[in-house]
Scaffold this active site. Sequence first.
Site, PDB file in Angstrom:
ATOM      1  N   PRO A  10       0.785  -1.183  -0.031  1.00 59.00           N
ATOM      2  CA  PRO A  10       0.050  -0.294   0.078  1.00 59.00           C
ATOM      3  C   PRO A  10       1.073   1.350   0.053  1.00 59.00           C
ATOM      4  O   PRO A  10       1.616   1.327   0.463  1.00 59.00           O
ATOM      5  CB  PRO A  10      -1.264   0.141   1.273  1.00 59.00           C
ATOM      6  CG  PRO A  10      -0.469  -0.939   1.928  1.00 59.00           C
ATOM      7  CD  PRO A  10       0.926  -2.022   1.399  1.00 59.00           C
ATOM      8  N   ASN A  11       0.459   2.249  -0.737  1.00 56.44           N
ATOM      9  CA  ASN A  11       0.891   3.515  -0.639  1.00 56.44           C
ATOM     10  C   ASN A  11       1.977   3.676  -1.729  1.00 56.44           C
ATOM     11  O   ASN A  11       2.423   4.786  -1.712  1.00 56.44           O
ATOM     12  CB  ASN A  11       1.264   4.381   0.303  1.00 56.44           C
ATOM     13  CG  ASN A  11      -0.240   4.003   1.801  1.00 56.44           C
ATOM     14  OD1 ASN A  11      -1.244   4.377   0.976  1.00 56.44           O
ATOM     15  ND2 ASN A  11      -0.705   3.720   2.452  1.00 56.44           N
ATOM     16  N   ARG A  18       3.796  10.903  -1.725  1.00 55.14           N
ATOM     17  CA  ARG A  18       4.375  11.078  -0.822  1.00 55.14           C
ATOM     18  C   ARG A  18       5.457  11.209   0.156  1.00 55.14           C
ATOM     19  O   ARG A  18       6.573   9.995  -0.281  1.00 55.14           O
ATOM     20  CB  ARG A  18       3.352   9.610   0.380  1.00 55.14           C
ATOM     21  CG  ARG A  18       3.188   8.702   0.868  1.00 55.14           C
ATOM     22  CD  ARG A  18       2.567   7.619   1.071  1.00 55.14           C
ATOM     23  NE  ARG A  18       2.625   7.341   2.605  1.00 55.14           N
ATOM     24  CZ  ARG A  18       3.753   6.122   3.326  1.00 55.14           C
ATOM     25  NH1 ARG A  18       4.143   4.969   3.012  1.00 55.14           N
ATOM     26  NH2 ARG A  18       3.491   5.509   4.843  1.00 55.14           N
ATOM     27  N   TYR A  23      10.651   8.912   1.274  1.00 56.90           N
ATOM     28  CA  TYR A  23      11.145   8.242  -0.054  1.00 56.90           C
ATOM     29  C   TYR A  23      11.289   8.401  -1.260  1.00 56.90           C
ATOM     30  O   TYR A  23      11.104   7.382  -1.809  1.00 56.90           O
ATOM     31  CB  TYR A  23       9.036   7.765   0.077  1.00 56.90           C
ATOM     32  CG  TYR A  23       8.942   7.103   1.086  1.00 56.90           C
ATOM     33  CD1 TYR A  23       9.302   5.779   1.679  1.00 56.90           C
ATOM     34  CD2 TYR A  23       7.823   7.281   2.089  1.00 56.90           C
ATOM     35  CE1 TYR A  23       8.127   4.257   2.753  1.00 56.90           C
ATOM     36  CE2 TYR A  23       7.568   6.887   2.454  1.00 56.90           C
ATOM     37  CZ  TYR A  23       7.822   6.126   3.211  1.00 56.90           C
ATOM     38  OH  TYR A  23       6.741   5.194   4.478  1.00 56.90           O
ATOM     39  N   ASN A  74       7.826  -5.157  -1.441  1.00 54.43           N
ATOM     40  CA  ASN A  74       7.804  -4.038  -0.029  1.00 54.43           C
ATOM     41  C   ASN A  74       6.998  -4.136   0.351  1.00 54.43           C
ATOM     42  O   ASN A  74       5.720  -3.642   0.070  1.00 54.43           O
ATOM     43  CB  ASN A  74       8.375  -3.278  -1.031  1.00 54.43           C
ATOM     44  CG  ASN A  74       7.852  -1.818   0.370  1.00 54.43           C
ATOM     45  OD1 ASN A  74       8.009  -2.213   1.231  1.00 54.43           O
ATOM     46  ND2 ASN A  74       9.557  -0.999  -0.364  1.00 54.43           N
ATOM     47  N   ALA A  77       3.276  -0.797   4.867  1.00 54.73           N
ATOM     48  CA  ALA A  77       2.179  -1.115   6.538  1.00 54.73           C
ATOM     49  C   ALA A  77       1.641  -2.211   6.315  1.00 54.73           C
ATOM     50  O   ALA A  77       1.724  -2.500   7.268  1.00 54.73           O
ATOM     51  CB  ALA A  77       1.053  -0.320   6.304  1.00 54.73           C
ATOM     52  N   HIS A  80       3.661  -4.670   9.277  1.00 56.95           N
ATOM     53  CA  HIS A  80       3.738  -4.808  10.438  1.00 56.95           C
ATOM     54  C   HIS A  80       2.508  -5.561  11.325  1.00 56.95           C
ATOM     55  O   HIS A  80       2.447  -5.504  12.106  1.00 56.95           O
ATOM     56  CB  HIS A  80       3.518  -3.162  11.174  1.00 56.95           C
ATOM     57  CG  HIS A  80       4.639  -2.272  10.193  1.00 56.95           C
ATOM     58  ND1 HIS A  80       5.455  -2.288  10.548  1.00 56.95           N
ATOM     59  CD2 HIS A  80       4.177  -1.301   9.158  1.00 56.95           C
ATOM     60  CE1 HIS A  80       6.204  -1.337   9.294  1.00 56.95           C
ATOM     61  NE2 HIS A  80       5.524  -1.074   9.047  1.00 56.95           N
ATOM     62  N   ASP A  87       1.377 -15.296   6.249  1.00 54.10           N
ATOM     63  CA  ASP A  87       1.648 -16.749   6.330  1.00 54.10           C
ATOM     64  C   ASP A  87       1.605 -17.248   4.339  1.00 54.10           C
ATOM     65  O   ASP A  87       2.771 -18.437   4.468  1.00 54.10           O
ATOM     66  CB  ASP A  87       0.087 -17.200   6.562  1.00 54.10           C
ATOM     67  CG  ASP A  87      -0.216 -17.352   7.733  1.00 54.10           C
ATOM     68  OD1 ASP A  87       0.705 -17.786   8.861  1.00 54.10           O
ATOM     69  OD2 ASP A  87      -1.580 -17.446   8.320  1.00 54.10           O
ATOM     70  N   GLU A 101      12.455  -9.414   1.596  1.00 58.82           N
ATOM     71  CA  GLU A 101      11.855  -8.201   1.769  1.00 58.82           C
ATOM     72  C   GLU A 101      13.136  -6.753   2.054  1.00 58.82           C
ATOM     73  O   GLU A 101      14.428  -6.690   2.132  1.00 58.82           O
ATOM     74  CB  GLU A 101      11.259  -8.076   3.512  1.00 58.82           C
ATOM     75  CG  GLU A 101      10.851  -7.281   3.893  1.00 58.82           C
ATOM     76  CD  GLU A 101      10.805  -7.326   5.125  1.00 58.82           C
ATOM     77  OE1 GLU A 101       9.649  -7.093   5.490  1.00 58.82           O
ATOM     78  OE2 GLU A 101      11.561  -8.437   6.322  1.00 58.82           O
ATOM     79  N   HIS A 103      12.601  -2.393   1.604  1.00 56.65           N
ATOM     80  CA  HIS A 103      11.904  -1.136   2.727  1.00 56.65           C
ATOM     81  C   HIS A 103      12.879  -0.147   1.789  1.00 56.65           C
ATOM     82  O   HIS A 103      13.998  -0.315   2.186  1.00 56.65           O
ATOM     83  CB  HIS A 103      11.304  -1.195   4.236  1.00 56.65           C
ATOM     84  CG  HIS A 103      10.968  -1.617   4.492  1.00 56.65           C
ATOM     85  ND1 HIS A 103       9.260  -1.722   4.268  1.00 56.65           N
ATOM     86  CD2 HIS A 103      11.075  -3.208   4.936  1.00 56.65           C
ATOM     87  CE1 HIS A 103       9.419  -3.096   5.008  1.00 56.65           C
ATOM     88  NE2 HIS A 103       9.500  -4.138   5.064  1.00 56.65           N
ATOM     89  N   ILE A 104      12.170   1.232   1.635  1.00 64.77           N
ATOM     90  CA  ILE A 104      13.066   2.195   0.665  1.00 64.77           C
ATOM     91  C   ILE A 104      13.122   3.087   2.328  1.00 64.77           C
ATOM     92  O   ILE A 104      14.728   3.247   1.964  1.00 64.77           O
ATOM     93  CB  ILE A 104      12.020   2.794  -0.162  1.00 64.77           C
ATOM     94  CG1 ILE A 104      11.639   1.977  -1.499  1.00 64.77           C
ATOM     95  CG2 ILE A 104      12.538   3.940  -0.041  1.00 64.77           C
ATOM     96  CD1 ILE A 104      10.381   2.707  -1.364  1.00 64.77           C
ATOM     97  N   SER A 105      12.678   3.195   2.840  1.00 65.43           N
ATOM     98  CA  SER A 105      13.296   3.740   4.435  1.00 65.43           C
ATOM     99  C   SER A 105      13.431   2.654   4.640  1.00 65.43           C
ATOM    100  O   SER A 105      13.357   1.400   5.175  1.00 65.43           O
ATOM    101  CB  SER A 105      11.579   4.555   4.703  1.00 65.43           C
ATOM    102  OG  SER A 105      11.378   3.784   5.364  1.00 65.43           O
ATOM    103  N   ARG A 110      12.374   4.897  12.792  1.00 64.00           N
ATOM    104  CA  ARG A 110      10.970   5.785  11.905  1.00 64.00           C
ATOM    105  C   ARG A 110      10.209   5.044  13.519  1.00 64.00           C
ATOM    106  O   ARG A 110      10.851   4.803  14.708  1.00 64.00           O
ATOM    107  CB  ARG A 110      10.352   5.242  10.551  1.00 64.00           C
ATOM    108  CG  ARG A 110      11.528   5.372   9.760  1.00 64.00           C
ATOM    109  CD  ARG A 110      10.759   5.581   8.593  1.00 64.00           C
ATOM    110  NE  ARG A 110       9.137   6.015   8.299  1.00 64.00           N
ATOM    111  CZ  ARG A 110       8.325   5.909   7.429  1.00 64.00           C
ATOM    112  NH1 ARG A 110       8.108   5.167   7.241  1.00 64.00           N
ATOM    113  NH2 ARG A 110       7.203   6.784   7.448  1.00 64.00           N
ATOM    114  N   ARG A 114       6.377   0.998  13.893  1.00 61.12           N
ATOM    115  CA  ARG A 114       7.090   0.219  12.850  1.00 61.12           C
ATOM    116  C   ARG A 114       8.340  -0.494  12.680  1.00 61.12           C
ATOM    117  O   ARG A 114       8.566  -1.313  11.374  1.00 61.12           O
ATOM    118  CB  ARG A 114       8.096   1.257  11.305  1.00 61.12           C
ATOM    119  CG  ARG A 114       6.159   2.343  10.704  1.00 61.12           C
ATOM    120  CD  ARG A 114       6.760   3.199  10.170  1.00 61.12           C
ATOM    121  NE  ARG A 114       6.479   4.144   9.672  1.00 61.12           N
ATOM    122  CZ  ARG A 114       4.938   4.549   9.175  1.00 61.12           C
ATOM    123  NH1 ARG A 114       5.055   3.097   7.829  1.00 61.12           N
ATOM    124  NH2 ARG A 114       4.605   5.498   8.436  1.00 61.12           N
TER     125      ARG A 114
END
Length: 149
Positions: A10-11, A18, A23, A74, A77, A80, A87, A101, A103-105, A110, A114
């Site tokens: 998402p996002n 954003r 990001y 990625n 959200a 978490h 699963d 996995e 993540h950009i940040s 943070r 998170r």
Amino acid sequence: MTRVMVINGPNLGRLGVREPDVYGSQDLKTLSADCVTWGQRLGLDVEVRQSDDEAEVIGWMHDAVDERTPVVMNPAAFTHYSYGLADAAHMVTDAGLPLMEVHISNPSARESFRKHSVISPVATGTITGMGFFGYKLALESVAYLLRQK
């Protein structure tokens, strides 16, 4: 060429709009093109997907298992709290497929909510805080792991 799915949660369709201080200013189209280029250089056929719909992302993970396709993900959200996605991720690694996995940040640097990932314990590896370059590292990791088999 080995096919690899790059799945974004998402996002991430709002990249460039954003929180550019977190990001960056580049958009998903740029990230997608970069991933395809990096993949080609590694002998990987990269397909980039993004959805804000948890069920759709889970379905893509099922497709990866059924099609024997490695995954760079990625989860955004969903990282978490999505036990359903965790699963599905577990099914990928249980099938002997790489699951990186990314993540950009750096979520650990943070907000406190998170700092916990339900995906990391089942992922083959995790790359965080490297911006778009993290996807390149994840694709390189997938290529390396595939060569080891």
